[in-house]
Design a protein around this motif. Structure first.
Motif, PDB file in Angstrom:
ATOM      1  N   THR A  98      -5.078  -2.542  -2.428  1.00 29.29           N
ATOM      2  CA  THR A  98      -6.477  -2.804  -2.080  1.00 29.29           C
ATOM      3  C   THR A  98      -6.859  -4.241  -2.393  1.00 29.29           C
ATOM      4  O   THR A  98      -7.566  -4.896  -1.623  1.00 29.29           O
ATOM      5  CB  THR A  98      -7.405  -1.841  -2.841  1.00 29.29           C
ATOM      6  OG1 THR A  98      -7.095  -0.492  -2.464  1.00 29.29           O
ATOM      7  CG2 THR A  98      -8.863  -2.118  -2.514  1.00 29.29           C
ATOM      8  N   LYS A  99      -6.378  -4.747  -3.531  1.00 26.71           N
ATOM      9  CA  LYS A  99      -6.682  -6.127  -3.911  1.00 26.71           C
ATOM     10  C   LYS A  99      -6.158  -7.108  -2.859  1.00 26.71           C
ATOM     11  O   LYS A  99      -6.820  -8.109  -2.548  1.00 26.71           O
ATOM     12  CB  LYS A  99      -6.038  -6.429  -5.270  1.00 26.71           C
ATOM     13  CG  LYS A  99      -6.611  -7.635  -5.990  1.00 26.71           C
ATOM     14  CD  LYS A  99      -7.956  -7.313  -6.617  1.00 26.71           C
ATOM     15  CE  LYS A  99      -8.471  -8.446  -7.481  1.00 26.71           C
ATOM     16  NZ  LYS A  99      -9.779  -8.137  -8.099  1.00 26.71           N
ATOM     17  N   GLU A 100      -4.990  -6.825  -2.295  1.00 33.37           N
ATOM     18  CA  GLU A 100      -4.427  -7.679  -1.253  1.00 33.37           C
ATOM     19  C   GLU A 100      -5.273  -7.611   0.021  1.00 33.37           C
ATOM     20  O   GLU A 100      -5.559  -8.628   0.649  1.00 33.37           O
ATOM     21  CB  GLU A 100      -2.993  -7.259  -0.942  1.00 33.37           C
ATOM     22  CG  GLU A 100      -1.994  -7.593  -2.036  1.00 33.37           C
ATOM     23  CD  GLU A 100      -1.798  -9.082  -2.200  1.00 33.37           C
ATOM     24  OE1 GLU A 100      -1.724  -9.789  -1.181  1.00 33.37           O
ATOM     25  OE2 GLU A 100      -1.738  -9.552  -3.362  1.00 33.37           O
ATOM     26  N   VAL A 101      -5.677  -6.406   0.408  1.00 31.81           N
ATOM     27  CA  VAL A 101      -6.422  -6.231   1.660  1.00 31.81           C
ATOM     28  C   VAL A 101      -7.813  -6.835   1.568  1.00 31.81           C
ATOM     29  O   VAL A 101      -8.383  -7.285   2.572  1.00 31.81           O
ATOM     30  CB  VAL A 101      -6.496  -4.734   2.035  1.00 31.81           C
ATOM     31  CG1 VAL A 101      -7.273  -4.530   3.339  1.00 31.81           C
ATOM     32  CG2 VAL A 101      -5.100  -4.145   2.176  1.00 31.81           C
ATOM     33  N   LEU A 102      -8.378  -6.886   0.353  1.00 27.15           N
ATOM     34  CA  LEU A 102      -9.728  -7.421   0.182  1.00 27.15           C
ATOM     35  C   LEU A 102      -9.842  -8.877   0.632  1.00 27.15           C
ATOM     36  O   LEU A 102     -10.945  -9.359   0.898  1.00 27.15           O
ATOM     37  CB  LEU A 102     -10.150  -7.307  -1.287  1.00 27.15           C
ATOM     38  CG  LEU A 102     -10.623  -5.923  -1.739  1.00 27.15           C
ATOM     39  CD1 LEU A 102     -10.722  -5.861  -3.252  1.00 27.15           C
ATOM     40  CD2 LEU A 102     -11.963  -5.583  -1.096  1.00 27.15           C
ATOM     41  N   ALA A 103      -8.722  -9.568   0.744  1.00 24.99           N
ATOM     42  CA  ALA A 103      -8.752 -10.954   1.224  1.00 24.99           C
ATOM     43  C   ALA A 103      -9.155 -11.021   2.692  1.00 24.99           C
ATOM     44  O   ALA A 103      -9.693 -12.040   3.143  1.00 24.99           O
ATOM     45  CB  ALA A 103      -7.383 -11.604   1.031  1.00 24.99           C
ATOM     46  N   ASP A 104      -8.908  -9.945   3.448  1.00 24.39           N
ATOM     47  CA  ASP A 104      -9.206  -9.931   4.879  1.00 24.39           C
ATOM     48  C   ASP A 104     -10.314  -8.960   5.270  1.00 24.39           C
ATOM     49  O   ASP A 104     -10.990  -9.165   6.287  1.00 24.39           O
ATOM     50  CB  ASP A 104      -7.952  -9.548   5.689  1.00 24.39           C
ATOM     51  CG  ASP A 104      -6.884 -10.627   5.656  1.00 24.39           C
ATOM     52  OD1 ASP A 104      -7.149 -11.705   5.094  1.00 24.39           O
ATOM     53  OD2 ASP A 104      -5.774 -10.387   6.174  1.00 24.39           O
ATOM     54  N   VAL A 105     -10.493  -7.895   4.477  1.00 23.89           N
ATOM     55  CA  VAL A 105     -11.413  -6.817   4.858  1.00 23.89           C
ATOM     56  C   VAL A 105     -12.323  -6.493   3.682  1.00 23.89           C
ATOM     57  O   VAL A 105     -11.884  -6.490   2.529  1.00 23.89           O
ATOM     58  CB  VAL A 105     -10.629  -5.550   5.279  1.00 23.89           C
ATOM     59  CG1 VAL A 105     -11.584  -4.478   5.791  1.00 23.89           C
ATOM     60  CG2 VAL A 105      -9.576  -5.883   6.330  1.00 23.89           C
ATOM     61  N   GLY A 106     -13.603  -6.215   3.964  1.00 20.17           N
ATOM     62  CA  GLY A 106     -14.562  -5.876   2.919  1.00 20.17           C
ATOM     63  C   GLY A 106     -14.264  -4.531   2.288  1.00 20.17           C
ATOM     64  O   GLY A 106     -13.605  -3.675   2.892  1.00 20.17           O
ATOM     65  N   PRO A 107     -14.754  -4.281   1.072  1.00 18.34           N
ATOM     66  CA  PRO A 107     -14.435  -3.034   0.365  1.00 18.34           C
ATOM     67  C   PRO A 107     -14.919  -1.775   1.078  1.00 18.34           C
ATOM     68  O   PRO A 107     -14.236  -0.743   1.048  1.00 18.34           O
ATOM     69  CB  PRO A 107     -15.134  -3.213  -0.992  1.00 18.34           C
ATOM     70  CG  PRO A 107     -16.170  -4.268  -0.776  1.00 18.34           C
ATOM     71  CD  PRO A 107     -15.600  -5.179   0.263  1.00 18.34           C
ATOM     72  N   LEU A 108     -16.090  -1.839   1.724  1.00 18.66           N
ATOM     73  CA  LEU A 108     -16.598  -0.668   2.436  1.00 18.66           C
ATOM     74  C   LEU A 108     -15.832  -0.458   3.738  1.00 18.66           C
ATOM     75  O   LEU A 108     -15.567   0.692   4.130  1.00 18.66           O
ATOM     76  CB  LEU A 108     -18.095  -0.828   2.718  1.00 18.66           C
ATOM     77  CG  LEU A 108     -18.986  -1.040   1.487  1.00 18.66           C
ATOM     78  CD1 LEU A 108     -20.445  -1.183   1.898  1.00 18.66           C
ATOM     79  CD2 LEU A 108     -18.826   0.119   0.508  1.00 18.66           C
ATOM     80  N   SER A 109     -15.468  -1.532   4.396  1.00 20.14           N
ATOM     81  CA  SER A 109     -14.701  -1.429   5.636  1.00 20.14           C
ATOM     82  C   SER A 109     -13.292  -0.913   5.369  1.00 20.14           C
ATOM     83  O   SER A 109     -12.721  -0.183   6.192  1.00 20.14           O
ATOM     84  CB  SER A 109     -14.643  -2.789   6.341  1.00 20.14           C
ATOM     85  OG  SER A 109     -15.944  -3.249   6.663  1.00 20.14           O
ATOM     86  N   ILE A 110     -12.710  -1.283   4.228  1.00 17.45           N
ATOM     87  CA  ILE A 110     -11.397  -0.755   3.862  1.00 17.45           C
ATOM     88  C   ILE A 110     -11.456   0.762   3.797  1.00 17.45           C
ATOM     89  O   ILE A 110     -10.600   1.466   4.342  1.00 17.45           O
ATOM     90  CB  ILE A 110     -10.941  -1.323   2.505  1.00 17.45           C
ATOM     91  CG1 ILE A 110     -10.546  -2.792   2.648  1.00 17.45           C
ATOM     92  CG2 ILE A 110      -9.750  -0.528   1.953  1.00 17.45           C
ATOM     93  CD1 ILE A 110     -10.181  -3.451   1.330  1.00 17.45           C
ATOM     94  N   GLY A 111     -12.480   1.283   3.121  1.00 17.86           N
ATOM     95  CA  GLY A 111     -12.629   2.734   3.026  1.00 17.86           C
ATOM     96  C   GLY A 111     -12.821   3.383   4.377  1.00 17.86           C
ATOM     97  O   GLY A 111     -12.253   4.448   4.658  1.00 17.86           O
ATOM     98  N   ALA A 112     -13.633   2.765   5.255  1.00 15.33           N
ATOM     99  CA  ALA A 112     -13.882   3.337   6.575  1.00 15.33           C
ATOM    100  C   ALA A 112     -12.602   3.420   7.394  1.00 15.33           C
ATOM    101  O   ALA A 112     -12.301   4.447   8.008  1.00 15.33           O
ATOM    102  CB  ALA A 112     -14.943   2.505   7.302  1.00 15.33           C
ATOM    103  N   ILE A 113     -11.832   2.332   7.407  1.00  8.51           N
ATOM    104  CA  ILE A 113     -10.580   2.318   8.183  1.00  8.51           C
ATOM    105  C   ILE A 113      -9.566   3.276   7.573  1.00  8.51           C
ATOM    106  O   ILE A 113      -8.938   4.080   8.281  1.00  8.51           O
ATOM    107  CB  ILE A 113      -9.999   0.887   8.234  1.00  8.51           C
ATOM    108  CG1 ILE A 113     -10.958  -0.058   8.963  1.00  8.51           C
ATOM    109  CG2 ILE A 113      -8.634   0.886   8.916  1.00  8.51           C
ATOM    110  CD1 ILE A 113     -10.571  -1.519   8.872  1.00  8.51           C
ATOM    111  N   ARG A 114      -9.408   3.187   6.270  1.00 10.64           N
ATOM    112  CA  ARG A 114      -8.407   4.015   5.567  1.00 10.64           C
ATOM    113  C   ARG A 114      -8.642   5.501   5.805  1.00 10.64           C
ATOM    114  O   ARG A 114      -7.724   6.236   6.180  1.00 10.64           O
ATOM    115  CB  ARG A 114      -8.455   3.691   4.077  1.00 10.64           C
ATOM    116  CG  ARG A 114      -7.678   4.640   3.199  1.00 10.64           C
ATOM    117  CD  ARG A 114      -7.801   4.263   1.722  1.00 10.64           C
ATOM    118  NE  ARG A 114      -7.163   5.239   0.867  1.00 10.64           N
ATOM    119  CZ  ARG A 114      -7.066   5.118  -0.457  1.00 10.64           C
ATOM    120  NH1 ARG A 114      -7.571   4.060  -1.068  1.00 10.64           N
ATOM    121  NH2 ARG A 114      -6.467   6.055  -1.175  1.00 10.64           N
TER     122      ARG A 114
END
Length: 313
Positions: A31-47
């Motif tokens: 998650t820490k790596e993905v946060l560089a490209d995607v917001g925390p709420l958007s990560i949850g939505a996509i995931r």
């Protein structure tokens, strides 16, 4: 005899929760790596949208299985999904972004204490001294594992830690509610309905980040797929399977292995060195988890009146 009442069934349940801990231990770094490209709420939505689609396909391809939950049970399952997926991972993702991975690992070790307290308040159950001692011992071990690796955070670190602690309270609520909501449902059915609710909640929450949406790169996309397949589908299926066959405080206590797996992953994947106190802490965590799973068998007199608040063990 129920599978959960046999020694073999208990072993499979323990293995399932341990495997879930292994998958989830990697989610902080990913998650820490993905946060560089995607917001925390958007990560949850996509995931969790990806996870819901995969679970729906698995459910459609399966023949037979558990009966579809009725309307009342679906409402309880949806609520558990909003708690254990949307609410918890909103707090976790934002907390990890503001704080450090070391703090997150340490705070996870307090979750069993929160779950035990909630069980005590709601179910009025008596917790064995072995279990209480095991959780406290595992929490001490987790502290030793992450103490030497803790880094000084920025000005928002305190807020991130508070959000992670609040996530622990939400996770405790999820464990207690899921025990009741999931009665009569297998892990695939339960996980599917929970994930649909959690994904829906995240899709609404992610609108807050709509102005910052961008197409993630190839690396971030691959990591998002890993979060969906391994950490969401695999992790929750395994955890719900184990949770249905043991008390929630035991299941959450096993999750104290997450810091241990995280350190091992750092050594194997990232080539990081581990200090002696961290190794010692890992041994204490494993001892605490083993101690917390000891159950004394005592004769139980069947109650005259059934009580729906009694957790399934």
């Amino acid at each position: 005899m129920n599978e959960g009442d046999t020694g073999k069934g208990r072993v499979w349940a323990i293995c399932a929760v341990v495997a879930a801990a292994l998958f989830w231990s990697s989610s902080y770094a990913v998650t820490k790596e993905v946060l560089a490209d995607v917001g925390p709420l958007s990560i949850g939505a996509i995931r969790f949208t990806l996870a819901a689609v995969l679970l729906g396909i698995m459910l459609r391809m399966r023949r037979g299985g558990a009966a579809r939950p009725d309307a009342r049970q679906r409402r309880l399952i949806y609520l558990s999904g909003l708690l254990g997926i949307t609410a918890y991972f909103v707090l976790e993702n934002i907390g990890v972004e503001l704080s450090t991975a070391s703090d997150a690992s340490l705070i996870v070790a307090t979750y069993p204490l929160m779950t035990m307290l909630l069980e005590l308040v709601i179910f009025r159950i008596r917790l064995p001294l072995f279990r209480i001692g095991g959780v406290l011992l595992a929490a001490l071990g987790a502290f030793l594992v992450v103490r030497n690796g803790a880094e000084v955070g920025g000005g928002d670190r305190w807020l991130g830690d508070v959000l992670l602690l609040l996530g622990g309270l939400v996770w405790a609520g999820y464990n207690v509610l899921a025990k009741t909501a999931g009665r009569g449902q297998d892990s695939l059915n339960l996980t599917y309905y929970q994930t649909v609710a959690g994904a829906g909640g995240f899709l609404v929450a992610s609108l807050w980040e709509a102005r910052d949406w961008q197409l993630p790169g190839a690396s971030a996309s691959a990591l998002l797929a890993y979060l969906a397949v391994a950490c969401s589908v695999g992790g929750f299926l395994l955890y719900n399977y184990g949770l249905s066959r043991m008390t929630s405080s035991v299941a959450v206590n096993i999750l104290n292995l997450v810091p241990v797996f995280g350190v091992l992953g750092a050594v194997v994947i990232n080539g990081e060195s581990v200090r002696l106190p961290q190794v010692f802490g890992g041994v204490i965590i494993i001892a605490g988890v083993a101690l917390g799973m000891i159950e004394r068998r005592t004769p139980v007199t069947p109650p005259v009146v059934a009580d729906d608040r009694t957790p399934v063990g």
